[in-house]
Motif scaffolding. Sequence first.
Motif, PDB file in Angstrom:
ATOM      1  N   ASP A  72       0.371   0.678   5.182  1.00 31.51           N
ATOM      2  CA  ASP A  72       0.985   0.546   3.866  1.00 31.51           C
ATOM      3  C   ASP A  72       0.276   1.429   2.837  1.00 31.51           C
ATOM      4  O   ASP A  72       0.919   2.141   2.061  1.00 31.51           O
ATOM      5  CB  ASP A  72       0.951  -0.921   3.444  1.00 31.51           C
ATOM      6  N   THR A  73      -1.040   1.399   2.841  1.00 28.46           N
ATOM      7  CA  THR A  73      -1.804   2.204   1.884  1.00 28.46           C
ATOM      8  C   THR A  73      -1.579   3.692   2.120  1.00 28.46           C
ATOM      9  O   THR A  73      -1.354   4.448   1.175  1.00 28.46           O
ATOM     10  CB  THR A  73      -3.307   1.874   1.986  1.00 28.46           C
ATOM     11  N   LEU A  74      -1.620   4.117   3.377  1.00 25.49           N
ATOM     12  CA  LEU A  74      -1.425   5.536   3.673  1.00 25.49           C
ATOM     13  C   LEU A  74      -0.025   6.008   3.305  1.00 25.49           C
ATOM     14  O   LEU A  74       0.141   7.118   2.779  1.00 25.49           O
ATOM     15  CB  LEU A  74      -1.719   5.804   5.151  1.00 25.49           C
ATOM     16  N   VAL A  75       0.987   5.189   3.564  1.00 21.05           N
ATOM     17  CA  VAL A  75       2.350   5.546   3.157  1.00 21.05           C
ATOM     18  C   VAL A  75       2.427   5.658   1.639  1.00 21.05           C
ATOM     19  O   VAL A  75       3.014   6.596   1.097  1.00 21.05           O
ATOM     20  CB  VAL A  75       3.379   4.522   3.687  1.00 21.05           C
ATOM     21  N   GLU A  76       1.806   4.717   0.952  1.00 23.54           N
ATOM     22  CA  GLU A  76       1.817   4.746  -0.514  1.00 23.54           C
ATOM     23  C   GLU A  76       1.141   6.012  -1.048  1.00 23.54           C
ATOM     24  O   GLU A  76       1.547   6.557  -2.074  1.00 23.54           O
ATOM     25  CB  GLU A  76       1.107   3.509  -1.063  1.00 23.54           C
ATOM     26  N   LEU A  77       0.129   6.490  -0.337  1.00 27.71           N
ATOM     27  CA  LEU A  77      -0.559   7.720  -0.746  1.00 27.71           C
ATOM     28  C   LEU A  77       0.212   8.980  -0.374  1.00 27.71           C
ATOM     29  O   LEU A  77      -0.154  10.076  -0.778  1.00 27.71           O
ATOM     30  CB  LEU A  77      -1.959   7.765  -0.117  1.00 27.71           C
ATOM     31  N   GLY A  78       1.274   8.830   0.432  1.00 27.29           N
ATOM     32  CA  GLY A  78       2.121   9.967   0.750  1.00 27.29           C
ATOM     33  C   GLY A  78       1.964  10.509   2.156  1.00 27.29           C
ATOM     34  O   GLY A  78       2.617  11.491   2.508  1.00 27.29           O
ATOM     35  N   ALA A  79       1.098   9.913   2.965  1.00 22.97           N
ATOM     36  CA  ALA A  79       0.911  10.380   4.340  1.00 22.97           C
ATOM     37  C   ALA A  79       2.106   9.971   5.199  1.00 22.97           C
ATOM     38  O   ALA A  79       2.797   8.998   4.910  1.00 22.97           O
ATOM     39  CB  ALA A  79      -0.375   9.795   4.922  1.00 22.97           C
TER      40      ALA A  79
ATOM     41  N   LEU B 271      -1.013  -3.301  14.935  1.00 22.53           N
ATOM     42  CA  LEU B 271      -0.192  -3.753  13.809  1.00 22.53           C
ATOM     43  C   LEU B 271      -0.442  -5.225  13.527  1.00 22.53           C
ATOM     44  O   LEU B 271       0.448  -6.046  13.518  1.00 22.53           O
ATOM     45  CB  LEU B 271       1.297  -3.488  14.074  1.00 22.53           C
ATOM     46  N   GLY B 272      -1.699  -5.543  13.318  1.00 23.52           N
ATOM     47  CA  GLY B 272      -2.052  -6.855  12.795  1.00 23.52           C
ATOM     48  C   GLY B 272      -2.124  -6.738  11.283  1.00 23.52           C
ATOM     49  O   GLY B 272      -1.602  -5.778  10.694  1.00 23.52           O
ATOM     50  N   ALA B 273      -2.780  -7.681  10.651  1.00 22.79           N
ATOM     51  CA  ALA B 273      -2.891  -7.651   9.186  1.00 22.79           C
ATOM     52  C   ALA B 273      -3.608  -6.391   8.709  1.00 22.79           C
ATOM     53  O   ALA B 273      -3.177  -5.740   7.750  1.00 22.79           O
ATOM     54  CB  ALA B 273      -3.614  -8.894   8.693  1.00 22.79           C
ATOM     55  N   THR B 274      -4.688  -6.014   9.373  1.00 24.44           N
ATOM     56  CA  THR B 274      -5.436  -4.825   8.963  1.00 24.44           C
ATOM     57  C   THR B 274      -4.639  -3.556   9.220  1.00 24.44           C
ATOM     58  O   THR B 274      -4.572  -2.668   8.366  1.00 24.44           O
ATOM     59  CB  THR B 274      -6.789  -4.758   9.687  1.00 24.44           C
ATOM     60  N   GLY B 275      -4.046  -3.450  10.408  1.00 22.41           N
ATOM     61  CA  GLY B 275      -3.247  -2.270  10.726  1.00 22.41           C
ATOM     62  C   GLY B 275      -2.112  -2.072   9.745  1.00 22.41           C
ATOM     63  O   GLY B 275      -1.837  -0.952   9.311  1.00 22.41           O
ATOM     64  N   PHE B 276      -1.441  -3.161   9.378  1.00 24.84           N
ATOM     65  CA  PHE B 276      -0.357  -3.041   8.411  1.00 24.84           C
ATOM     66  C   PHE B 276      -0.893  -2.600   7.052  1.00 24.84           C
ATOM     67  O   PHE B 276      -0.297  -1.743   6.394  1.00 24.84           O
ATOM     68  CB  PHE B 276       0.442  -4.339   8.250  1.00 24.84           C
ATOM     69  N   SER B 277      -2.009  -3.169   6.622  1.00 26.75           N
ATOM     70  CA  SER B 277      -2.588  -2.785   5.329  1.00 26.75           C
ATOM     71  C   SER B 277      -2.933  -1.305   5.288  1.00 26.75           C
ATOM     72  O   SER B 277      -2.690  -0.626   4.287  1.00 26.75           O
ATOM     73  CB  SER B 277      -3.845  -3.608   5.036  1.00 26.75           C
ATOM     74  N   VAL B 278      -3.513  -0.808   6.369  1.00 24.39           N
ATOM     75  CA  VAL B 278      -3.849   0.617   6.445  1.00 24.39           C
ATOM     76  C   VAL B 278      -2.583   1.462   6.392  1.00 24.39           C
ATOM     77  O   VAL B 278      -2.499   2.434   5.636  1.00 24.39           O
ATOM     78  CB  VAL B 278      -4.661   0.910   7.729  1.00 24.39           C
TER      79      VAL B 278
END
Length: 76
Positions: A34-41, A25-32
Amino acid sequence: MPRNAQALTSWHADWSSLRVAVLGLGATGFSVADTLVELGATVLVVAESAAEDLLELCEVIGAEVVLDAGLGVPEA
């Protein structure tokens, strides 16, 4: 609903059937996450540690977080 990653060929695919573990859960982990949640996963973040602000943001976006990766990946 796609049942495997091969069916996920674009942002417009149905990602809601995916359960994804994000490691770290660094910057990259959070970005991933966030994107996956936004896509509905459904997203589970597993991290050894994390900054308090990123933990709070995960709660806001709806990603579950498990700290202390030394225990291994939880069954969830």
